[in-house]
Design a protein around this motif. Structure first.
Motif, mmCIF file in Angstrom:
data_model
loop_
_atom_site.group_PDB
_atom_site.id
_atom_site.type_symbol
_atom_site.label_atom_id
_atom_site.label_comp_id
_atom_site.label_asym_id
_atom_site.label_seq_id
_atom_site.Cartn_x
_atom_site.Cartn_y
_atom_site.Cartn_z
ATOM 1 N N VAL A 71 0.833 -1.205 0.000
ATOM 2 C CA VAL A 71 0.000 0.000 0.000
ATOM 3 C C VAL A 71 0.873 1.262 0.000
ATOM 4 N N LYS A 72 1.865 1.313 0.897
ATOM 5 C CA LYS A 72 2.742 2.487 0.980
ATOM 6 C C LYS A 72 3.577 2.645 -0.285
ATOM 7 N N PHE A 73 4.106 1.515 -0.784
ATOM 8 C CA PHE A 73 4.950 1.575 -1.978
ATOM 9 C C PHE A 73 4.151 2.042 -3.191
ATOM 10 N N GLU A 74 2.952 1.524 -3.341
ATOM 11 C CA GLU A 74 2.137 1.898 -4.502
ATOM 12 C C GLU A 74 1.620 3.333 -4.394
ATOM 13 N N ASP A 75 1.396 3.813 -3.168
ATOM 14 C CA ASP A 75 1.040 5.223 -2.994
ATOM 15 C C ASP A 75 2.185 6.118 -3.452
ATOM 16 N N SER A 76 3.410 5.740 -3.075
ATOM 17 C CA SER A 76 4.593 6.489 -3.497
ATOM 18 C C SER A 76 4.755 6.435 -5.010
ATOM 19 N N LEU A 77 4.534 5.246 -5.557
ATOM 20 C CA LEU A 77 4.639 5.060 -7.007
ATOM 21 C C LEU A 77 3.595 5.907 -7.734
ATOM 22 N N LYS A 78 2.396 5.961 -7.175
ATOM 23 C CA LYS A 78 1.309 6.742 -7.771
ATOM 24 C C LYS A 78 1.658 8.223 -7.804
ATOM 25 N N ARG A 79 2.251 8.730 -6.725
ATOM 26 C CA ARG A 79 2.646 10.140 -6.690
ATOM 27 C C ARG A 79 3.688 10.435 -7.765
ATOM 28 N N ASN A 80 4.662 9.542 -7.897
ATOM 29 C CA ASN A 80 5.717 9.760 -8.880
ATOM 30 C C ASN A 80 5.183 9.724 -10.309
ATOM 31 N N ILE A 81 4.275 8.797 -10.579
ATOM 32 C CA ILE A 81 3.681 8.696 -11.917
ATOM 33 C C ILE A 81 2.882 9.952 -12.235
#
Length: 212
Positions: A148-158
């Motif tokens: 969840v945390k990793f994909e939230d970070s990934l979403k922000r970067n994208i």
């Protein structure tokens, strides 16, 4: 100056937009607890976006790694303190969320498909050349984070990448010059220094009579 601006025009345009967004968005910023090291705390609120302490710590760690790579073994926590790295990270994470809030207001979104495309780019998550969920969870667990945390970070970067493409302008010479005038407004003055040899007066008799 023109040469420098042409050379860095991509980042110049982005910087101008960041400054504009930051100026407009400043009125929508609500300051939070600003606590370092407290898990799950909210350090600031930008529009409807809450900036978590985890997000801030991630930004700080990224900056710390960049400085460590640049300075090598000379860089340490004492130097990070002298460089005020904590405040730099805080400012950057705030600016990023101002941009993200702006992008969301434009209706720009990140889909599950976008995230999936990024996940398969990480070799650490692959098994036999394919994305493996168990490997993915295990690697994240070893790095003390969750999907969840990793994909939230990934979403922000994208989302940041998508917004950045809006500012990629291939400016021509005239546009760069006009932008230069806008940013560095000043009067156009031509100055020539004269000495006594440059002043030559040969009045005629009629001119003298007319003057007197």
């Amino acid at each position: 100056m023109i040469t420098w601006m042409q050379r860095h025009k991509r980042w110049l345009v982005i910087t101008i937009w960041i400054s504009t967004i930051a100026f407009v968005g400043a009125g929508f910023v609500g300051w939070g607890s600003y606590e370092y090291g407290k898990q799950g705390g909210v350090v600031a609120v930008v529009g409807d976006r809450e900036i978590s302490n985890d997000e801030y710590q991630e930004e700080y760690s990224r900056l710390y790694e960049q400085y460590a790579n640049a300075f090598g073994s000379a860089f340490n926590k004492d130097m990070a303190e002298k460089l005020n790295l904590k405040n730099i990270a805080y400012t950057q994470v705030l600016q990023k969320n101002l941009i993200l809030s702006y992008g969301e207001s434009l209706g720009i979104d990140v889909t599950n498909k976008d995230i999936a495309k990024e996940l398969v780019k990480y070799n650490a998550f692959l098994k036999d050349g394919k994305f493996d969920k168990d490997t993915y969870v295990q690697v994240l667990s070893q790095n003390r984070t969750t999907p969840v945390k990793f994909e939230d970070s990934l979403k922000r970067n994208i989302l940041l990448q998508k917004i950045q493409t809006l500012f990629e302008v291939d400016a021509n010479q005239v546009e760069v010059q006009n932008l230069n005038k806008l940013l560095f407004v000043q009067d156009d003055i031509s100055i020539k220094i004269l000495n006594s040899n440059d002043i030559v007066i040969n009045p005629s008799e009629n001119e003298l009579k007319k003057y007197w």
